[in-house]
Design a protein around this motif. Structure first.
Motif, PDB file in Angstrom:
ATOM      1  N   SER A  52       9.070 -39.476 100.075  1.00  0.00           N
ATOM      2  CA  SER A  52       8.471 -38.138 100.042  1.00  0.00           C
ATOM      3  C   SER A  52       9.027 -37.304  98.904  1.00  0.00           C
ATOM      4  CB  SER A  52       8.704 -37.414 101.365  1.00  0.00           C
ATOM      5  OG  SER A  52       8.047 -38.080 102.403  1.00  0.00           O
ATOM      6  N   LEU A  53      10.284 -37.481  98.618  1.00  0.00           N
ATOM      7  CA  LEU A  53      10.896 -36.719  97.534  1.00  0.00           C
ATOM      8  C   LEU A  53      10.597 -37.282  96.156  1.00  0.00           C
ATOM      9  CD1 LEU A  53      14.370 -36.024  99.142  1.00  0.00           C
ATOM     10  CD2 LEU A  53      12.536 -34.375  98.741  1.00  0.00           C
ATOM     11  N   THR A  54      10.095 -38.509  96.101  1.00  0.00           N
ATOM     12  CA  THR A  54       9.856 -39.139  94.801  1.00  0.00           C
ATOM     13  C   THR A  54       8.394 -39.543  94.649  1.00  0.00           C
ATOM     14  OG1 THR A  54      10.554 -41.269  95.721  1.00  0.00           O
ATOM     15  CG2 THR A  54      12.228 -39.982  94.574  1.00  0.00           C
ATOM     16  N   ALA A  55       8.048 -40.724  95.041  1.00  0.00           N
ATOM     17  CA  ALA A  55       6.739 -41.308  94.740  1.00  0.00           C
ATOM     18  C   ALA A  55       5.581 -40.616  95.467  1.00  0.00           C
ATOM     19  CB  ALA A  55       6.753 -42.787  95.075  1.00  0.00           C
ATOM     20  N   VAL A  78       3.648 -34.964  85.076  1.00  0.00           N
ATOM     21  CA  VAL A  78       3.623 -33.698  85.814  1.00  0.00           C
ATOM     22  C   VAL A  78       4.004 -33.940  87.271  1.00  0.00           C
ATOM     23  CG1 VAL A  78       2.128 -31.841  86.636  1.00  0.00           C
ATOM     24  CG2 VAL A  78       1.979 -32.593  84.276  1.00  0.00           C
ATOM     25  N   GLY A  79       3.516 -35.027  87.860  1.00  0.00           N
ATOM     26  CA  GLY A  79       3.849 -35.329  89.248  1.00  0.00           C
ATOM     27  C   GLY A  79       5.320 -35.617  89.455  1.00  0.00           C
ATOM     28  N   TRP A  80       5.937 -36.275  88.504  1.00  0.00           N
ATOM     29  CA  TRP A  80       7.338 -36.651  88.651  1.00  0.00           C
ATOM     30  C   TRP A  80       8.286 -35.514  88.305  1.00  0.00           C
ATOM     31  CZ3 TRP A  80       9.463 -40.606  91.074  1.00  0.00           C
ATOM     32  CH2 TRP A  80      10.816 -40.835  90.896  1.00  0.00           C
ATOM     33  N   PHE A  81       8.020 -34.815  87.190  1.00  0.00           N
ATOM     34  CA  PHE A  81       8.956 -33.821  86.686  1.00  0.00           C
ATOM     35  C   PHE A  81       8.559 -32.383  86.972  1.00  0.00           C
ATOM     36  CE2 PHE A  81       9.790 -37.459  83.875  1.00  0.00           C
ATOM     37  CZ  PHE A  81      11.137 -37.592  84.115  1.00  0.00           C
ATOM     38  N   GLY A  82       7.378 -32.156  87.527  1.00  0.00           N
ATOM     39  CA  GLY A  82       6.912 -30.792  87.753  1.00  0.00           C
ATOM     40  C   GLY A  82       7.754 -30.053  88.776  1.00  0.00           C
ATOM     41  N   PRO A  83       7.582 -28.727  88.845  1.00  0.00           N
ATOM     42  CA  PRO A  83       8.363 -27.943  89.811  1.00  0.00           C
ATOM     43  C   PRO A  83       8.019 -28.342  91.241  1.00  0.00           C
ATOM     44  CG  PRO A  83       6.682 -26.600  88.764  1.00  0.00           C
ATOM     45  CD  PRO A  83       6.661 -27.929  88.082  1.00  0.00           C
ATOM     46  N   ARG A  84       8.985 -28.215  92.111  1.00  0.00           N
ATOM     47  CA  ARG A  84       8.805 -28.617  93.502  1.00  0.00           C
ATOM     48  C   ARG A  84       9.036 -27.433  94.430  1.00  0.00           C
ATOM     49  NH1 ARG A  84      10.387 -34.568  93.609  1.00  0.00           N
ATOM     50  NH2 ARG A  84      10.477 -35.027  91.423  1.00  0.00           N
ATOM     51  N   GLY A  85       8.197 -27.285  95.417  1.00  0.00           N
ATOM     52  CA  GLY A  85       8.384 -26.293  96.469  1.00  0.00           C
ATOM     53  C   GLY A  85       8.418 -24.864  95.969  1.00  0.00           C
ATOM     54  N   LEU A  86       9.455 -24.149  96.333  1.00  0.00           N
ATOM     55  CA  LEU A  86       9.585 -22.739  96.025  1.00  0.00           C
ATOM     56  C   LEU A  86       9.561 -22.443  94.532  1.00  0.00           C
ATOM     57  CD1 LEU A  86       9.903 -19.952  97.224  1.00  0.00           C
ATOM     58  CD2 LEU A  86      12.367 -20.283  97.194  1.00  0.00           C
ATOM     59  N   PRO A  87      10.169 -23.266  93.671  1.00  0.00           N
ATOM     60  CA  PRO A  87      10.057 -22.961  92.234  1.00  0.00           C
ATOM     61  C   PRO A  87       8.614 -22.879  91.749  1.00  0.00           C
ATOM     62  CG  PRO A  87      11.785 -24.566  92.567  1.00  0.00           C
ATOM     63  CD  PRO A  87      11.088 -24.386  93.893  1.00  0.00           C
ATOM     64  N   SER A  88       7.706 -23.622  92.341  1.00  0.00           N
ATOM     65  CA  SER A  88       6.305 -23.537  91.955  1.00  0.00           C
ATOM     66  C   SER A  88       5.776 -22.128  92.192  1.00  0.00           C
ATOM     67  CB  SER A  88       5.461 -24.529  92.753  1.00  0.00           C
ATOM     68  OG  SER A  88       5.908 -25.829  92.550  1.00  0.00           O
ATOM     69  N   VAL A  89       6.126 -21.556  93.337  1.00  0.00           N
ATOM     70  CA  VAL A  89       5.689 -20.204  93.666  1.00  0.00           C
ATOM     71  C   VAL A  89       6.339 -19.198  92.723  1.00  0.00           C
ATOM     72  CG1 VAL A  89       5.676 -18.439  95.471  1.00  0.00           C
ATOM     73  CG2 VAL A  89       5.305 -20.833  96.069  1.00  0.00           C
ATOM     74  N   VAL A  90       7.624 -19.366  92.462  1.00  0.00           N
ATOM     75  CA  VAL A  90       8.336 -18.453  91.566  1.00  0.00           C
ATOM     76  C   VAL A  90       7.743 -18.511  90.164  1.00  0.00           C
ATOM     77  CG1 VAL A  90      10.569 -17.950  90.500  1.00  0.00           C
ATOM     78  CG2 VAL A  90      10.451 -18.523  92.921  1.00  0.00           C
ATOM     79  N   PHE A  91       7.475 -19.712  89.642  1.00  0.00           N
ATOM     80  CA  PHE A  91       6.885 -19.835  88.316  1.00  0.00           C
ATOM     81  C   PHE A  91       5.504 -19.188  88.269  1.00  0.00           C
ATOM     82  CE2 PHE A  91       9.541 -23.878  87.624  1.00  0.00           C
ATOM     83  CZ  PHE A  91      10.609 -23.119  87.169  1.00  0.00           C
ATOM     84  N   ALA A  92       4.734 -19.343  89.330  1.00  0.00           N
ATOM     85  CA  ALA A  92       3.411 -18.716  89.372  1.00  0.00           C
ATOM     86  C   ALA A  92       3.530 -17.191  89.367  1.00  0.00           C
ATOM     87  CB  ALA A  92       2.644 -19.182  90.606  1.00  0.00           C
ATOM     88  N   LEU A  93       4.493 -16.651  90.099  1.00  0.00           N
ATOM     89  CA  LEU A  93       4.697 -15.196  90.107  1.00  0.00           C
ATOM     90  C   LEU A  93       5.147 -14.687  88.744  1.00  0.00           C
ATOM     91  CD1 LEU A  93       6.406 -14.688  93.578  1.00  0.00           C
ATOM     92  CD2 LEU A  93       4.125 -13.944  92.882  1.00  0.00           C
ATOM     93  N   ILE A  94       6.045 -15.420  88.098  1.00  0.00           N
ATOM     94  CA  ILE A  94       6.496 -15.023  86.760  1.00  0.00           C
ATOM     95  C   ILE A  94       5.322 -15.032  85.786  1.00  0.00           C
ATOM     96  CG2 ILE A  94       7.902 -15.734  84.791  1.00  0.00           C
ATOM     97  CD1 ILE A  94       9.984 -16.729  86.837  1.00  0.00           C
ATOM     98  N   ALA A  95       4.521 -16.080  85.825  1.00  0.00           N
ATOM     99  CA  ALA A  95       3.359 -16.161  84.940  1.00  0.00           C
ATOM    100  C   ALA A  95       2.380 -15.030  85.224  1.00  0.00           C
ATOM    101  CB  ALA A  95       2.679 -17.517  85.097  1.00  0.00           C
ATOM    102  N   SER A  96       2.167 -14.740  86.502  1.00  0.00           N
ATOM    103  CA  SER A  96       1.253 -13.667  86.885  1.00  0.00           C
ATOM    104  C   SER A  96       1.743 -12.318  86.366  1.00  0.00           C
ATOM    105  CB  SER A  96       1.117 -13.641  88.407  1.00  0.00           C
ATOM    106  OG  SER A  96       0.370 -12.531  88.805  1.00  0.00           O
TER     107      SER A  96
END
Length: 124
Positions: A52-55, A78-96
């Motif tokens: 679950s944490l990898t593949a 993108v699937g392997w190195f992309g942001p996971r969990g909460l950082p995805s939300v934080v990055f989206a808020l920063i971009a917004s």
């Protein structure tokens, strides 16, 4: 404070000591809980957690990028190195916030983004 002393150097021993004690505390915690946790967790549970944490994370990313025009190596990256969990939300808020702060800023179209992402990825 004496004239030859630097405050940041005085804190080095404190930082190193606290890191050493924190590491020792986590080691003791792991040693204390190992026997209890190992009797509750089966090898299949550990396998599913690792997958679950990898593949397995790549599958929803690949599904979400379907139809984007990105090549397979780009999607896997993108699937392997992309942001996971909460950082995805934080990055989206920063971009917004950044986009809201600069309303006249020129943004690229999805088509040009696909071309630039595809051009920067390795070939199949």
């Amino acid at each position: 404070m004496s004239p030859g002393r630097r405050p940041e150097r005085d804190l080095d021993l404190t930082r190193l000591g606290s890191a050493l004690l924190a590491g020792a505390a986590w080691m003791l915690f792991g040693a204390a809980t190992h026997a209890h946790v190992s009797s509750l967790v089966h090898w299949r549970t550990i396998l599913v957690a690792i997958l679950s944490l990898t593949a397995l994370r790549i599958v929803p990313v690949a599904l979400s990028l379907a139809g984007s025009g990105l090549r397979r190596p780009t999607v896997l990256f993108v699937g392997w190195f992309g942001p996971r969990g909460l950082p995805s939300v934080v990055f989206a808020l920063i971009a917004s916030e950044e986009l809201a702060r600069h309303p006249g800023a020129r943004t690229s179209s999805p088509r040009s983004q696909r071309r630039s992402c595809s051009a920067s990825s390795p070939t199949d």
